[in-house]
Motif scaffolding. Structure first.
Motif, short mmCIF file in Angstrom:
data_model
loop_
_atom_site.label_atom_id
_atom_site.label_comp_id
_atom_site.label_asym_id
_atom_site.label_seq_id
_atom_site.Cartn_x
_atom_site.Cartn_y
_atom_site.Cartn_z
N SER A 71 -49.50 -8.95 -80.31
CA SER A 71 -50.07 -10.28 -80.60
C SER A 71 -50.71 -10.29 -81.98
O SER A 71 -50.60 -11.26 -82.73
N GLU A 72 -51.41 -9.21 -82.33
CA GLU A 72 -52.01 -9.09 -83.66
C GLU A 72 -50.94 -9.17 -84.74
O GLU A 72 -51.11 -9.84 -85.76
N HIS A 73 -49.82 -8.49 -84.50
CA HIS A 73 -48.70 -8.51 -85.45
C HIS A 73 -48.17 -9.93 -85.63
O HIS A 73 -47.94 -10.38 -86.76
N LEU A 74 -48.00 -10.67 -84.52
CA LEU A 74 -47.48 -12.04 -84.61
C LEU A 74 -48.48 -12.97 -85.30
O LEU A 74 -48.08 -13.86 -86.07
N ARG A 75 -49.76 -12.79 -85.03
CA ARG A 75 -50.78 -13.62 -85.70
C ARG A 75 -50.74 -13.42 -87.21
O ARG A 75 -50.86 -14.38 -87.98
N MET A 76 -50.58 -12.19 -87.64
CA MET A 76 -50.49 -11.90 -89.07
C MET A 76 -49.29 -12.58 -89.70
O MET A 76 -49.36 -13.12 -90.82
N LEU A 77 -48.16 -12.59 -88.98
CA LEU A 77 -46.95 -13.25 -89.49
C LEU A 77 -47.18 -14.76 -89.66
O LEU A 77 -46.73 -15.35 -90.65
N ILE A 78 -47.86 -15.37 -88.70
CA ILE A 78 -48.13 -16.81 -88.79
C ILE A 78 -49.06 -17.10 -89.96
O ILE A 78 -48.81 -18.04 -90.74
N LYS A 79 -50.12 -16.34 -90.11
CA LYS A 79 -51.04 -16.56 -91.24
C LYS A 79 -50.31 -16.45 -92.57
O LYS A 79 -50.50 -17.28 -93.47
N LYS A 96 -51.87 -18.94 -95.32
CA LYS A 96 -53.31 -18.99 -95.06
C LYS A 96 -53.77 -17.63 -94.53
O LYS A 96 -54.40 -17.52 -93.48
N SER A 97 -53.43 -16.59 -95.26
CA SER A 97 -53.73 -15.23 -94.82
C SER A 97 -55.22 -15.00 -94.62
O SER A 97 -55.64 -14.18 -93.80
N CYS A 98 -56.04 -15.72 -95.39
CA CYS A 98 -57.49 -15.52 -95.30
C CYS A 98 -58.15 -16.48 -94.32
O CYS A 98 -59.34 -16.37 -94.04
N CYS A 99 -57.36 -17.44 -93.81
CA CYS A 99 -57.90 -18.44 -92.89
C CYS A 99 -57.79 -17.95 -91.46
O CYS A 99 -56.72 -17.51 -91.03
N GLU A 100 -58.88 -18.02 -90.73
CA GLU A 100 -58.87 -17.53 -89.34
C GLU A 100 -58.24 -18.53 -88.38
O GLU A 100 -57.80 -18.15 -87.30
N LYS A 101 -58.19 -19.82 -88.74
CA LYS A 101 -57.67 -20.85 -87.84
C LYS A 101 -56.58 -21.70 -88.51
O LYS A 101 -56.71 -22.91 -88.67
N PRO A 102 -55.47 -21.08 -88.90
CA PRO A 102 -54.43 -21.83 -89.63
C PRO A 102 -53.69 -22.84 -88.76
O PRO A 102 -52.97 -23.69 -89.29
N LEU A 103 -53.85 -22.78 -87.44
CA LEU A 103 -53.15 -23.72 -86.56
C LEU A 103 -54.09 -24.81 -86.02
O LEU A 103 -53.73 -25.56 -85.11
N VAL A 106 -42.54 -18.03 -83.38
CA VAL A 106 -43.40 -17.86 -84.55
C VAL A 106 -42.81 -18.62 -85.74
O VAL A 106 -43.52 -19.33 -86.47
N LYS A 107 -41.49 -18.49 -85.94
CA LYS A 107 -40.83 -19.20 -87.05
C LYS A 107 -40.98 -20.71 -86.88
O LYS A 107 -41.23 -21.44 -87.85
N MET A 108 -40.86 -21.20 -85.64
CA MET A 108 -41.01 -22.63 -85.39
C MET A 108 -42.44 -23.09 -85.61
O MET A 108 -42.68 -24.16 -86.19
N VAL A 109 -43.40 -22.30 -85.15
CA VAL A 109 -44.81 -22.67 -85.30
C VAL A 109 -45.19 -22.71 -86.78
O VAL A 109 -45.94 -23.61 -87.22
N ILE A 110 -44.71 -21.78 -87.57
CA ILE A 110 -44.98 -21.78 -89.01
C ILE A 110 -44.45 -23.07 -89.64
O ILE A 110 -45.14 -23.75 -90.41
N GLU A 111 -43.22 -23.43 -89.28
CA GLU A 111 -42.61 -24.66 -89.82
C GLU A 111 -43.37 -25.89 -89.36
O GLU A 111 -43.59 -26.83 -90.14
#
Length: 596
Positions: free
Chosen positions: A268-276, A281-288, A471-476
């Protein structure tokens, strides 16, 4: 679908201090959870955690209670004898019984009673020797001594997971392997445990039977080279039988894993990093933040995507459903191809006015989605949206799909997106391996995807990972939301067939492969001499024909099933009624077949 509350069980659990507790219940999943939460029996409250070691299935409450009474009269030694006897099974495990457990590149079997006519063939005995065989296989692949091998094992929510896992672990331990128990996990997370730099296990095992009924279970195997191939599974099963034969089924179940690890947490940590990173928004804790995403896990292993990936990043996940693991799958089949499952996530998405709905199969290697208005994004549409997402990164790349994709999808990929479409065979391993082969031959290929919801990207080890696709869909979705756009616009130019149907002919002939090949040869010859039909070139599975006259434009694909004596026939048309017209034209051919 029946849940565990429809049945009656007598069970034996082993407590943390090694003692045994016997009880009865009409909901085994709920009762085990209660014991481990300290809400079960007074005896087990201070002896947690507990582990299921044995269970019986009964038709009535009275039968279950009677069995409970009789077992409680046994000494601890006799209870352990009962557990071992059940684990070994009564039927002789000959080479053929082992061979029948192979399901392509996986192992699958019937792990418990409960469905009429289905006899248990995946026992603890079998799991033990498969574990020992896998230990030897990995050691050979890695050119290491068995004692230097590290293997991680996890499972989905099935109620037979714990007894089978204990046996598999003991098989590994008997060979000398260091074993890590990851408990509830997803299939993709087990592969990632071989490549994440802080883990790098030599081999991993996922216990699952995908979307199959509650009484099934099985094993999927990985090294850092990916999932094992069909030939590897054959080798492992042959060796398991040989090991079983050497000791006449004698084995022991006293050992535990060397350590435990929260793999789903790490994944899950790995997937969260991919989304950020993906939403810049790598530095943002709540990008969604500001997005509402509903998840349906079907009581499989996928609930973590809502609670450990989306929610910590700020997404509103209210309305998400069936996140609690329950191996009886009481709400719907955890299968994105299932009509009831898709209708469930459609209803949830619209009811809660979510921006997107996501649904997973049991072990999270497949997924599908639903737009805010309830439109399902599955099969051809799911392939289309994934292609549209990666088109900006890999313009002009090749997309490999299975054989039953529509002409409309091919048009969208090639004409709208400017990509190359390579239609191949059914079977996720076939599609993935073909993409890998094309890359090796110099044809850049970044996506391999089946209409079933299996999808793999080159950027992600060509791992079929339903969570990674989401993850790809959520990023888009996040990017477009920030610009006031909708993700639906990605595939607004995709067209759909007006009429479609699949017929599965069950072959009655004894020699299915020989008969099937003959039927395909005759169907091709029939279509070549029948007005309106044209053989589609560069087809890699079965016989695909295009049809056109003044009223109808469509196609038919007749092929042989990968695993069963079936001849599936897929038919699609651009006009309503077109399918029936094509079936009427070919009726004389299909009527003469030795099928039902």
């Amino acid at each position: 679908m029946k849940n565990s509350a429809d049945k009656n069980y007598t069970y034996i659990i082993q407590c943390a201090d090694g003692s045994l507790y016997t009880g009865w219940t009409n909901d085994l999943v709920k009762r085990l959870r209660a014991h481990n939460e300290g809400k079960g029996a007074k005896y087990t409250k201070s002896r947690r955690p507990v582990e299921l070691r044995y269970f019986e299935l009964h038709n009535t409450k009275e039968e279950a209670m009677s069995s409970e009474w009789h077992i409680k009269q046994l000494t601890k030694k006799k209870k352990l004898d009962l557990i071992i006897k059940n684990a070994r099974g009564t039927a002789k495990m000959d080479a053929e019984r082992y061979r029948r457990l192979q399901n392509g590149s996986d192992i699958r079997g019937i792990a418990m009673e409960g469905i009429v006519g289905e006899q248990v063939n995946l026992t603890q005995r079998v799991a033990y020797f498969i574990g020992a065989a896998f230990a030897e296989f990995v050691a050979k692949q890695k050119s290491k001594a068995v004692k230097d091998i590290r293997v991680a094992i996890g499972h989905d929510s099935r109620i037979t997971a714990e007894p089978l896992k204990r046996a598999f672990i003991n098989g590994l331990k008997a060979a000398g392997v260091h074993v890590t128990d990851c408990h509830l996990a997803s299939t993709p997370s087990l592969f990632m445990a071989t490549v994440l730099e802080d883990l790098t296990y030599d081999g991993t095992v996922m216990m699952t039977a995908s979307h199959l009924p509650y009484n099934r279970n099985g094993f999927k195997f990985f090294t850092n080279q990916g999932g094992l191939e069909k030939a590897h599974i054959t080798t492992i099963l042959e060796r398991a039988y040989a090991l079983d034969e050497q000791v006449d089924g004698e084995f022991f179940l006293e050992k535990s894993a060397d350590d435990e690890y929260d793999l789903l947490g790490r994944y899950s940590e790995h997937l969260r990093m991919l989304i950020k990173k993906g939403v810049n928004k790598s530095c943002c804790e709540k990008p969604l933040e500001g997005l509402h995403i509903v998840v349906d896990a079907g009581n499989g292993a996928g609930g973590f995507f809502a609670t450990q990936v989306l929610k910590p990043l700020g997404a509103n996940i209210s309305g998400s459903q069936f996140l609690e693991p329950d191996g009886m799958f009481p709400n719907h089949i955890p299968n994105p191809e299932d009509k009831d499952a898709m209708e469930a996530i459609q209803r949830a998405t619209m009811k809660h006015k979510a921006d997107l709905g996501l649904i997973f199969d049991t072990d999270v290697d497949r997924s599908a989605a639903v737009f805010a208005d309830g439109t399902p994004v599955s099969r051809n549409a799911f392939i289309a949206i994934m292609a549209a997402i990666i088109e900006k990164e890999y313009p002009g790349t090749t997309i490999v799909t299975d054989s039953v994709t529509s002409d409309e999808l091919a048009m969208f990929l090639e004409q709208t997106l400017g990509m190359k479409h390579w239609r191949f065979k059914r079977g996720y391993k076939n599609v993935i391996n073909e993409a890998i082969r094309l890359n090796k031959e110099g044809m850049e290929t970044h996506l391999a995807m089946e209409t079933s919801g299996h999808g793999a990207l080159k950027e992600n080890y060509f791992l079929d990972d339903g969570a990674y696709l989401c993850v790809k869909m959520v990023i888009e979705l996040a990017k477009r939301h920030a610009c006031g756009e909708k993700i639906e616009s990605l595939i607004q130019e995709l067209k759909y067939p007006e009429d479609e149907k699949e017929i599965r002919f069950k072959v009655k002939a004894d020699d299915f492969p020989l008969y099937g090949e003959q039927v395909l040869k005759e169907f091709k010859a029939y279509c070549e001499k029948t007005d309106g039909f044209t053989i589609v070139p560069n087809n890699h599975e079965g016989v695909r024909v295009a049809y056109q006259d003044e009223q109808t434009h469509g196609w038919m694909l007749l092929r042989m099933s990968l695993h069963d004596p079936l001849l599936p026939l897929n038919v699609e048309a651009k006009e309503k009624g077109g399918v029936e017209r094509m079936l009427n034209i070919t009726k004389d051919f299909f009527d003469k077949l030795n099928v039902e």
